[in-house]
Enzyme design. Sequence first.
Site, PDB file in Angstrom:
ATOM      1  N   TYR A 111       0.839  -1.205   0.000  1.00 32.38           N
ATOM      2  CA  TYR A 111       0.000   0.000   0.000  1.00 32.38           C
ATOM      3  C   TYR A 111       0.869   1.248   0.000  1.00 32.38           C
ATOM      4  CZ  TYR A 111      -3.736   3.271   0.901  1.00 32.38           C
ATOM      5  OH  TYR A 111      -4.615   4.314   0.771  1.00 32.38           O
ATOM      6  N   PHE A 123      -7.428  22.604 -24.049  1.00 33.43           N
ATOM      7  CA  PHE A 123      -7.698  21.176 -24.192  1.00 33.43           C
ATOM      8  C   PHE A 123      -8.914  20.857 -23.330  1.00 33.43           C
ATOM      9  CE2 PHE A 123      -7.507  16.644 -23.401  1.00 33.43           C
ATOM     10  CZ  PHE A 123      -7.594  16.219 -24.718  1.00 33.43           C
ATOM     11  N   THR A 124      -9.734  19.915 -23.795  1.00 26.61           N
ATOM     12  CA  THR A 124     -11.049  19.669 -23.193  1.00 26.61           C
ATOM     13  C   THR A 124     -10.996  19.442 -21.683  1.00 26.61           C
ATOM     14  OG1 THR A 124     -10.770  17.373 -23.853  1.00 26.61           O
ATOM     15  CG2 THR A 124     -12.060  18.766 -25.323  1.00 26.61           C
ATOM     16  N   ASP A 133       1.741  21.226 -19.750  1.00 28.73           N
ATOM     17  CA  ASP A 133       1.098  19.946 -20.044  1.00 28.73           C
ATOM     18  C   ASP A 133       2.106  19.150 -20.872  1.00 28.73           C
ATOM     19  OD1 ASP A 133      -0.296  17.799 -21.083  1.00 28.73           O
ATOM     20  OD2 ASP A 133      -2.166  18.920 -21.347  1.00 28.73           O
ATOM     21  N   LYS A 144       0.175   8.525 -23.294  1.00 26.50           N
ATOM     22  CA  LYS A 144       0.594   8.890 -24.655  1.00 26.50           C
ATOM     23  C   LYS A 144       2.097   8.618 -24.800  1.00 26.50           C
ATOM     24  CE  LYS A 144      -3.401  11.340 -24.201  1.00 26.50           C
ATOM     25  NZ  LYS A 144      -4.255  11.238 -23.009  1.00 26.50           N
ATOM     26  N   ARG A 164     -13.070  16.648 -33.356  1.00 28.14           N
ATOM     27  CA  ARG A 164     -12.365  17.702 -32.622  1.00 28.14           C
ATOM     28  C   ARG A 164     -12.814  19.046 -33.186  1.00 28.14           C
ATOM     29  NH1 ARG A 164      -9.987  15.814 -28.023  1.00 28.14           N
ATOM     30  NH2 ARG A 164     -12.235  15.900 -27.961  1.00 28.14           N
ATOM     31  N   PHE A 201     -18.773  15.770 -25.707  1.00 32.02           N
ATOM     32  CA  PHE A 201     -18.376  14.967 -26.874  1.00 32.02           C
ATOM     33  C   PHE A 201     -18.254  13.486 -26.561  1.00 32.02           C
ATOM     34  CE2 PHE A 201     -14.786  16.674 -24.643  1.00 32.02           C
ATOM     35  CZ  PHE A 201     -13.983  15.571 -24.449  1.00 32.02           C
TER      36      PHE A 201
END
Length: 441
Positions: free
Chosen positions: A54, A106-107, A197, A240, A364, A431
């Site tokens: 843990y 960005f969303t 980001d 990514k 997009r 979306f």
Amino acid sequence: MTTPEERAEAAAAAGYNTFLLRSEDVYIDLLTDSGTNAMSDRQWAALMLGDEAYAGSRNFYEFEAAVRETYGYQHVVPTHQGRGAEHLISQIAIRPGQFVPANMYFTTTREHQERAGGVFVDVIIDEAHDPVSEHPFKGDVDLEKLESLIAREGAGQIAYVSLAGTVNMAGGQPVSMGCVRAVRALCDVYGILLFLDATRMVENAFFIQEREAGYADKTIAEILKEFCSYTDGAWMSAKKDSLVNIGGWLALNDPQLFDEARNLVVVFEGLHTYGGLAGRDMAAMAVGIAESVQEDHIRARIGQVRYLGELLDAAGIPFVKPVGGHAIFLDARRFYSHLAQDKFPAQTLAAELYLDSGVRSMERGIVSAGRDPQTGEHNRPRLELTRLTIPRRVYTQAHMDIVAEAVEALYAGRDSAKGLVMTYEPRYLRFFQARFDRPGG
Ligand code: P70
């Protein structure tokens, strides 16, 4: 593979939204490059060495060392994925009413900034909104836009500058080293924080190496670390660049801000040594971080995206230029020049491509852009795009050939597309779950 009849049924059941399709009904899946990458043998081996304690898992320390080594930040907390980190940084660094200037939205990022009471302001250069501009660094910040915001609102009203590497919604377009240096200098003058980001920052480093004077002989790893060194911290979706199926992090240099992050993470994600991940996930992420900066890997990855771009270009298909890092962004405005934006041309293109070929892509455009929180009106982005996103280390050149043929066939019959009507609109990030009718379909 599916028949046209099966796809017609699947698309209708999904409300013509590619997010609502079952993956079994998809032939070639270009929805996203997020969590869909193929892990290497070394990453799979690392999974087997998961330390599922843990607290204080060995894998946390491997992961922490990898972030320090590759990105250069002092302190890091793991999160279950990118938006977990976006949530934390937004809660920590935004006071209600403060402005958050960014190189395009960005969303999920903007959603968390707005939920924290921030007011998003786009300060990207104008070229980013122009699909035909061949500017080499369309992700750059327009310093005049940023300075005039600071002059108008006062430095104390700026929460932080929110800078993204290879700007997703602009078409995977990079930020130059010159830009981040200049933004850093401006932030220093006014005492404003600068957060990155870093989700596709390795791909950004590749473009700097290729396009920016003085970087041709530097390694991807060196360029990445230099870029990050101009920022105060970063959030990351490791799904990514870092080649894992799940994972993310928030890194901060300031010990006090880090203290807050380490405290808040236990409320929303998990203890600060696992942050919503299993030990094995952190182990795979540590290996993935190291693999992501290998020169041959990143050259092959971006080369494959470019290969698809060359095929589509030869066929006269309209898409965002120059080709970005992770995807081809079809220009639905020019593809379906007869459809008004209210007919959701990019959503239509994603639906029609699936119906015709079984290839899955992602809208997009106006659907992704959501509504203005103040006025309730649709945000109307200039870019109305359908993204063909290439997962890393998954598909072959032959798959790209099939995708290009599918898009060409659709383009030949483009005049018959009638657009879509939205029948269900969710409140947040619409979306993902919105549903549509297809007149005559
Ligand atoms: C995509 C994914 C995620 C993402 C990103 C950037 C530049 C943060 C995140 C959040 C998944 C996605 C997300 C929203 C809409 C559609 C698709 N992008 N910053 O496919 O990270 O997903 O791990 O929470 O691109 O582009 P995470």
